[in-house]
Design a protein around this motif. Sequence first.
Motif, short mmCIF file in Angstrom:
data_model
loop_
_atom_site.label_atom_id
_atom_site.label_comp_id
_atom_site.label_asym_id
_atom_site.label_seq_id
_atom_site.Cartn_x
_atom_site.Cartn_y
_atom_site.Cartn_z
N LYS A 49 0.95 -1.20 -0.13
CA LYS A 49 -0.07 0.06 0.00
C LYS A 49 0.92 1.24 -0.07
O LYS A 49 1.89 1.27 0.87
CB LYS A 49 -1.01 0.25 1.30
CG LYS A 49 -1.95 0.94 1.09
CD LYS A 49 -2.96 0.65 2.45
CE LYS A 49 -4.07 1.66 2.41
NZ LYS A 49 -4.94 1.56 3.36
N LEU A 50 0.67 2.21 -0.80
CA LEU A 50 1.49 3.43 -1.10
C LEU A 50 0.66 4.50 -0.73
O LEU A 50 -0.56 4.64 -1.44
CB LEU A 50 1.97 3.37 -2.53
CG LEU A 50 2.60 2.13 -3.09
CD1 LEU A 50 3.09 2.67 -4.51
CD2 LEU A 50 3.91 2.02 -2.11
N LYS A 51 0.72 5.25 -0.01
CA LYS A 51 0.12 6.72 0.57
C LYS A 51 0.69 7.70 0.16
O LYS A 51 1.87 7.93 0.54
CB LYS A 51 -0.29 6.57 1.98
CG LYS A 51 -1.34 5.56 2.18
CD LYS A 51 -1.80 5.51 3.78
CE LYS A 51 -0.78 5.11 4.64
NZ LYS A 51 -1.38 5.03 6.13
N ALA A 52 -0.02 8.91 -0.26
CA ALA A 52 0.23 10.23 -0.63
C ALA A 52 0.62 11.07 0.74
O ALA A 52 -0.24 10.52 1.56
CB ALA A 52 -0.32 11.08 -1.66
N SER A 53 1.34 11.95 0.61
CA SER A 53 1.27 13.07 1.75
C SER A 53 -0.15 13.64 1.92
O SER A 53 -0.98 13.71 1.07
CB SER A 53 2.17 14.15 1.55
OG SER A 53 3.66 13.64 1.59
N ALA A 54 -0.50 13.95 3.41
CA ALA A 54 -1.75 14.73 3.50
C ALA A 54 -2.26 16.02 2.64
O ALA A 54 -1.19 16.78 2.34
CB ALA A 54 -1.88 14.79 4.83
N ASP A 55 -3.20 15.92 2.00
CA ASP A 55 -3.65 17.09 1.18
C ASP A 55 -4.92 17.59 1.90
O ASP A 55 -6.06 16.90 1.44
CB ASP A 55 -3.62 16.97 -0.26
CG ASP A 55 -3.98 18.24 -0.91
OD1 ASP A 55 -4.17 19.33 -0.44
OD2 ASP A 55 -4.23 18.04 -1.98
N ASN A 56 -5.24 18.62 2.48
CA ASN A 56 -6.19 18.93 3.24
C ASN A 56 -6.68 17.92 4.08
O ASN A 56 -8.14 17.59 3.94
CB ASN A 56 -7.28 19.51 2.00
CG ASN A 56 -6.97 20.72 1.49
OD1 ASN A 56 -6.33 21.66 1.98
ND2 ASN A 56 -7.40 20.87 -0.04
N ARG A 105 -5.54 11.75 2.42
CA ARG A 105 -4.45 10.85 2.09
C ARG A 105 -4.95 9.91 1.03
O ARG A 105 -5.56 9.19 1.33
CB ARG A 105 -3.56 10.36 2.99
CG ARG A 105 -3.01 11.25 4.21
CD ARG A 105 -2.11 10.48 5.21
NE ARG A 105 -0.93 9.99 4.48
CZ ARG A 105 0.05 9.45 5.24
NH1 ARG A 105 0.02 9.28 6.30
NH2 ARG A 105 1.25 9.17 4.48
N TRP A 106 -4.41 10.03 -0.01
CA TRP A 106 -4.66 9.36 -1.32
C TRP A 106 -3.95 7.93 -1.20
O TRP A 106 -2.53 8.04 -0.79
CB TRP A 106 -4.48 9.93 -2.58
CG TRP A 106 -5.40 11.18 -2.77
CD1 TRP A 106 -4.91 12.51 -2.61
CD2 TRP A 106 -6.83 10.96 -3.13
NE1 TRP A 106 -6.19 13.26 -2.92
CE2 TRP A 106 -6.95 12.56 -3.05
CE3 TRP A 106 -7.77 10.14 -3.56
CZ2 TRP A 106 -8.48 12.89 -3.50
CZ3 TRP A 106 -9.10 10.47 -3.78
CH2 TRP A 106 -9.32 11.79 -3.66
N TRP A 107 -4.52 7.04 -1.54
CA TRP A 107 -3.52 5.55 -1.48
C TRP A 107 -3.80 4.63 -2.74
O TRP A 107 -5.08 4.72 -3.45
CB TRP A 107 -3.85 5.15 -0.27
CG TRP A 107 -5.25 4.38 0.14
CD1 TRP A 107 -6.16 5.06 0.94
CD2 TRP A 107 -6.21 3.26 -0.70
NE1 TRP A 107 -7.59 4.50 0.68
CE2 TRP A 107 -7.19 3.35 -0.09
CE3 TRP A 107 -5.61 2.43 -1.25
CZ2 TRP A 107 -8.34 2.63 -0.31
CZ3 TRP A 107 -6.71 1.34 -1.98
CH2 TRP A 107 -8.11 1.55 -1.34
N GLY A 108 -3.01 3.97 -3.08
CA GLY A 108 -2.95 2.89 -3.99
C GLY A 108 -2.41 1.62 -3.49
O GLY A 108 -1.50 1.63 -2.68
N GLN A 109 -2.99 0.60 -3.89
CA GLN A 109 -2.33 -0.78 -3.46
C GLN A 109 -2.72 -1.85 -4.57
O GLN A 109 -3.33 -1.72 -5.49
CB GLN A 109 -3.04 -1.23 -2.26
CG GLN A 109 -4.69 -1.69 -2.38
CD GLN A 109 -5.04 -2.21 -0.97
OE1 GLN A 109 -4.56 -1.91 -0.05
NE2 GLN A 109 -6.11 -2.94 -1.16
#
Length: 226
Positions: free
Chosen positions: A121-128, A131-135
């Motif tokens: 699972k890969l998560k982006a840095s928090a934006d507002n 946190r967006w994720w993909g797996q």
Amino acid sequence: MKKTLLLLTALVITKISLGQYGYNDNKGIRLGFTLSPLISVLKPQESGVKRNSAKAGLNFGLIADFPLNETGTYAVASGFQVLIAGSTLKYDAGKGLNAFKANPAEYNMKLTYIEVPLALKLKASADNNIRWWGQFGTYFDFPILGRADVVSLNQSTDKVNILPEMNRINIGWLIGAGAEYPLGGNLVGTAGITYQNGFVDVTRNKKWDDGRINMNSFALRLGIYF
């Protein structure tokens, strides 16, 4: 089922204990629950069997993230869940279960599995605060219940036990994407879309003479971490 409930309870207690000793969502194991509606499809790979319809189902149970770095942007996603799925298949004469092979028959299959996913699972840095994720990864399904309502020559036979004629494991690959968002306190909600593609025959070919039947599914992945 009692053993499953005991395991879930033990994992929840473990999560609470970890929180008391200073673990947080970025550095420690994150536990939660999912309740995810889905559409499943049994997909015949050879002639003699046709899919008549898909089936609405459900995936529910424990979800767990095991972070691989300090920020939690990389994690192993797993869990322990119950999968309710199935499909409706039309078999030509000579195929299907022995009791119905003399004539064409339609099988409305209702299948239940214990599922253990295993994905990166890969998560982006928090934006507002989102946190967006993909797996992507794999999963292991173990059947615990199999029933079929069978219609042959306008004669209907309900709740035929097909569990002994199912393969004892189903494996495939999964991919998904979504977002996490804070709900207040330590609660974090998650929502996304996942696709699972099985590459193991669902039915035992020697019993059914139906080639390979794969099970695929699309799920609206809903959950909450605590």
